[in-house]
Design a protein around this motif. Structure first.
Motif: not given
Lengths: 508, 469
Positions: A134, A151, A186, A188
């Protein structure tokens, strides 16, 4: 977590769980290999991190290293990780990609070293790492129109706003920095919820909400889900070879006792200090005499400007603005270049830098500390050329595990000094253009690279272009000690990419 | 009336409620003229307060912490505690110093014939007798009077005796029984360990098990900084028998610990106390905020070396006014813990040895006539010369073991150590405008900053840090 018997010959033992060890561990476990990671430091749950700068160094390698030369490197919190997650527990999450020109520095300039690796191949792995952990950043990216960040960037803080204003006035391109900080929540895989950016300036102290990617909240839980075993508090200090000269086992200390883990392959991923220290201590993989040589530390000079308003740069992602305009500055007589990043820092870090980097004391020191909240900084990550005599050797003093302490000698050369001088002038101009009332230069270096470098020629390096020891066919190195040159990009993202690449080459 | 500078929380002994703080509060008013606010606490089962969920000391501490959290204003406070309240206070103090209570500002303790964290010494006959008083419900007038009489050296005045008996009679029999059979016999010593804060322990010479001669043995290991005060012609009921002396000692402890140590404003204290700050971080700050021990005995350095270090600290990290951190003592304590910053210069002796050699060497060079303007100028020149390296060739005391480069490198470490210790004090955080400790709370809602632009702040931040976004 699956566990393995110490007498079982596991497929791979990995020493270290940071940016070098963890992606590889996950990849190998994902392909069904029996893998064990040995980590010198403890395992810490996310809420075990503290942003208190006095106590936070429990995530840093605080066992003393000795530092010499004309520009002694500071270790400890500056660059050394400890614990499951390694250096990614304290890293700044600043994730520029490696520049193609930096991988061909010798071809381009006649100095430094080329990397025996194809840039496009490396970039494919970089993009994979960015997806997995990320990474947020601006699309389009001014210096690489092809690039896409999945992102959007995190917020700019006050130092970033000022640097952007100064750069705009001077015609310097600058934009939101790519960062391994989530801009959206998020889930994960195998870890759980990681929160979106909370604008925390204390990420170097260890971050408890998962906004910052570490290997402990990304690759390591994935590795464990696929059957890897991680043994914390396990300090490897010996390597046993079999009759054929191949690694047969590693020896480590855990809770004051000595243990031995048999293995078919060994990956050293302890970083630019611990890997060469282990190899020098065992006397292995050093037919080239290159182990410990060519220690590289990025130029990290900072310029700070004082402003009228309260900047309080400890808020927000600390390096939220980047400029790559000086990766190859025009009209200069040095090789390579540098990246610029805006800076906000924590108070004790700042105090330490003004004391060591600017020699302040007494009333002048107290005034500087009072001015901290009105101050914004800019820093660099600057190319460092390899030099034979910038090196790590073993001292005659033993550490708590009975291993000789590392003695690292570093003196900046003419190229490094020229970069520092150029960057100092650039940063001072930017801060003045942004309206700084006064500026102060703080000397600093960053990162520990290059002490077991990769080379096509076995005589000039420790590992080959795939990451395998030139001397021992079942020993691999996957950490920043393998960097032939420093690159102007900060090393962690590149290192995670290299780690995946080495894993794939091992699996071939 | 003066605005109170701080608060005294009072935890009474067995059988007594918040009202037992009355005589001490009156004495404090006479002595300190409204400077100190007194908040008495009804522990569970006392003076009409509901019983605790169980008979543990922890359950009593829960209630005390609730009241302190509700009544604390972010400013400094001292806990005064009598007898049973003393054992509860050990638990409360342990929680506060670990950050496990949402309060900030604890400066010290005044303990009155306290029950220790270990099982309270008490004869089985006495325990049985006291238990028998509540066999049939609340304690009788007669037994309450007998209890008071047994615990004083000389009869109380009529009003005080009546007040004491009235409170005893409102005591819940369950709470009385639980203390005698559970709370008083709990051994909390290994949980609590050492509580290293300013403490004064008062006890009567005519008290039995918890009297003046018993207290040092019971508490010296728990409270290494405790000062023990012995009161002649005094029994066990100090809040009634010796309210004036107790008030004197409270003021004395206050004046020795609060004005002498840097303080945060109540607004900053409330932020440290709030949920935004992680318990562990709050604990670190609570420890650092405590006043240093004026009689600090160095653990690693010699007294002479400590004096030299104090003189250097005054010049290198100057603190104005009387509220100061004893940076030199804290460096010594850190050296005793063998804390390191992870590296040292090649050839440099290990930290402790460098400090000893460096301080001895500087003692020989240091111009120490502090009244003399020339001495200050000479000190400045010496400091500048060491930092710049100009003095590296200057003969050092210590021969081969200590040369000028070592002196210069050690001086870098010294300045860094002193500054980091000063800067990590909560009052220094407030002074330089750092509130990042309050971005470590539980992982829900907004834990960090919404506003990161120059000149602006979030609503939860102290007002002087900017305008509201």
């Amino acid at each position: 977590m699956r566990t393995y018997d110490r007498d079982e010959i596991v497929d791979v033992v990995v020493v270290g769980t940071g940016a070098g060890g963890a992606p590889l561990l996950a990849r190998l476990a994902g392909r069904g290999l029996k893998v064990v990671a040995l980590e010198a430091g403890p395992n810490t749950d996310p809420d075990g991190f503290t942003n208190d700068e006095v106590e936070a160094p429990r995530i840093n390698w605080m066992s003393e290293r000795l530092s010499g030369g004309g520009d002694p490197t500071a270790f400890g919190t500056n660059n050394s990780g400890f614990g499951v997650g390694g250096g990614t527990l304290h890293w700044g999450a600043f994730t520029p990609r490696p520049d193609a020109r930096d991988l061909r520095l010798r071809t381009e300039s006649g100095v430094g070293e080329d990397w025996p690796i194809d840039h496009a191949e490396l970039t494919r792995y970089v993009a994979e790492v960015e997806r997995t952990i990320g990474v947020s950043g601006p699309t389009p990216y001014p210096w690489d129109p092809e690039r896409e960040y999945l992102e959007p960037p995190v917020d700019r803080n006050a130092p970033a706003d000022l640097m952007a204003a100064g750069c705009a006035r001077l015609g310097i391109r600058a934009t939101d920095a790519p960062a391994a900080i989530l801009s959206r929540d998020r889930d994960q895989p195998h870890f759980g919820n990681r929160r979106s950016s909370q604008n925390l300036g204390s990420i170097h102290q260890g971050e408890r909400y998962g906004t910052k990617a570490t290997t402990a909240n990304t690759y390591l839980p994935a590795a464990v889900a696929d059957g890897a075993e991680i043994r914390p508090d396990s300090m490897v200090h010996g390597i046993e070879l079999d009759a054929q000269g191949r690694v047969g086992a590693v020896v480590y200390r855990h809770d004051g006792k000595e243990y031995r883990q048999r293995c078919a392959n060994l990956v050293l991923a302890g970083g630019g200090i611990e890997t060469p220290r282990l190899l020098l201590n065992t006397g292995l993989a050093n037919s080239s005499g290159q182990v410990g040589r060519n220690f590289l530390a990025h130029g990290g000079v900072q310029v700070w400007g004082r402003f009228d308003e309260q900047i309080r740069g400890y808020r927000g992602y600390p390096s939220s603005l980047i400029s790559e305009d000086f990766v190859r500055p025009e009209g200069v007589d040095f090789a390579g270049g540098y990246l610029l990043q805006s800076l906000g820092v924590m108070p004790l870090n700042y105090a330490t830098t003004v004391i060591r980097g600017a020699g302040l004391w007494g009333a002048e020191l107290m005034n500087a500390l009072d001015a901290w909240r009105y101050s914004a900084g800019i820093g660099i990550n600057g190319e460092c050329l390899p030099a034979e005599n910038n090196r790590l050797v073993l001292s005659d003093e033993l550490d708590e595990w009975g291993v000789p302490r590392a003695l690292v000698t570093f003196t900046a050369g003419a190229n490094e000094n020229a970069i520092t001088e150029h960057a100092t002038a650039t940063m001072t101009r930017i801060l003045e253009a942004a309206g700084a009332l006064e500026t102060r230069v703080l000397a600093r270096t960053a990162h520990t690279l290059g002490t077991c470098r990769m080379s096509a020629d076995p005589a000039t390096g420790v590992i080959d272009a795939e990451g395998r020891s030139h001397d021992i066919p079942n020993m691999w190195i996957s950490d920043n000690s393998t960097f032939p040159s420093s690159l102007s990009a900060n090393p962690c993202l590149t290192q995670m990419a290299l780690s995946l690449r080495t894993a794939d080459l091992m699996l071939r | 009336m003066t605005t109170p500078a701080g608060t005294i929380f009072f935890l009474p002994g067995l059988g007594f409620g918040a009202a037992a703080a009355g005589p001490i509060a009156d004495a404090l008013d006479a002595l300190a003229g409204g400077r100190l606010r007194v908040v008495g606490i009804d522990l569970p089962g006392h003076d009409g307060s509901p019983d605790a969920p169980n008979g543990s000391v922890a359950a009593l501490a829960d209630r005390a912490v609730q009241v302190i959290e509700a009544e604390a204003d972010g400013g400094p406070f001292v806990i005064a505690a009598h007898s049973m309240g003393g054992k509860v206070t050990a638990v409360v103090t342990d929680r506060i110093l670990r950050g496990r209570a949402n309060v900030f500002g604890l400066a010290g303790l005044v303990l009155l014939a306290p029950s220790p964290p270990t099982p309270e010494p008490m004869s089985e006959d006495k325990r049985a007798e006291m238990l028998s008083w509540v066999d049939d419900g609340p304690i009788s007038q007669g037994h309450a009077s007998e209890f008071v009489a047994q615990n004083v050296a000389a009869p109380l005045g009529e009003a005080a005796a009546r007040a004491a008996v009235e409170q005893l009679r409102r005591m819940s029999p369950l709470a009385w029984r639980r203390w005698l059979t559970e709370g008083s016999v709990e051994d909390l010593s290994s949980d609590i360990g050492v509580l290293d804060l300013p403490v004064v322990v008062l006890a009567g010479e005519d008290d039995d098990d918890l009297g003046a001669s018993a207290q040092p043995q019971l508490l010296a290991d728990v409270y290494p900084r405790a000062r023990f005060v012995s009161l002649a012609s005094t029994g066990h009921l100090l809040p009634y028998e010796r309210a004036a002396e107790v008030a004197d000692e409270i003021v004395r402890l206050w004046d020795a610990t609060v004005p002498t140590a840097p303080q945060v404003t109540p607004e900053w204290g409330r932020l440290i106390a709030s949920e935004r700050t992680a318990p562990e971080a709050r604990g670190f700050l609570a420890h650092r905020a405590l006043a240093d021990d004026p009689d600090y005995a160095p653990r690693v350095l010699s007294p002479e070396q400590l004096s030299m270090l104090r003189a250097l600290a005054d010049r290198l990290v100057p603190q104005s006014g009387t509220a100061r951190v004893d940076l030199a003592a804290r460096v010594d304590a850190d050296l005793a813990l063998a804390r390191s910053d992870g590296w040292r210069n090649e050839g440099q002796p290990a930290n402790v040895f460098a400090y000893r050699l460096g301080l001895d060497d500087l003692s020989a060079l240091w111009p120490d006539d502090t009244d003399d303007q020339n001495a200050t100028a000479e000190q400045n020149a010496l400091i500048e010369g060491i930092i710049s390296g100009e003095l590296n060739e200057h003969q050092a005391l210590g021969g081969d073991a200590w040369n000028g480069t070592m002196r210069q490198h050690w001086f870098d470490d010294l300045r860094t150590d002193l500054t980091r210790i000063w800067l990590s004090h909560p009052a220094s955080f407030a002074r330089i405008g750092y509130d990042g400790f309050a971005t470590s709370g539980p992982a829900f809602g907004s834990v960090g900053y919404n506003t990161v632009a120059a000149g602006l702040r979030d609503p939860w931040e102290p007002v002087e840090l900017g305008d509201l976004a």
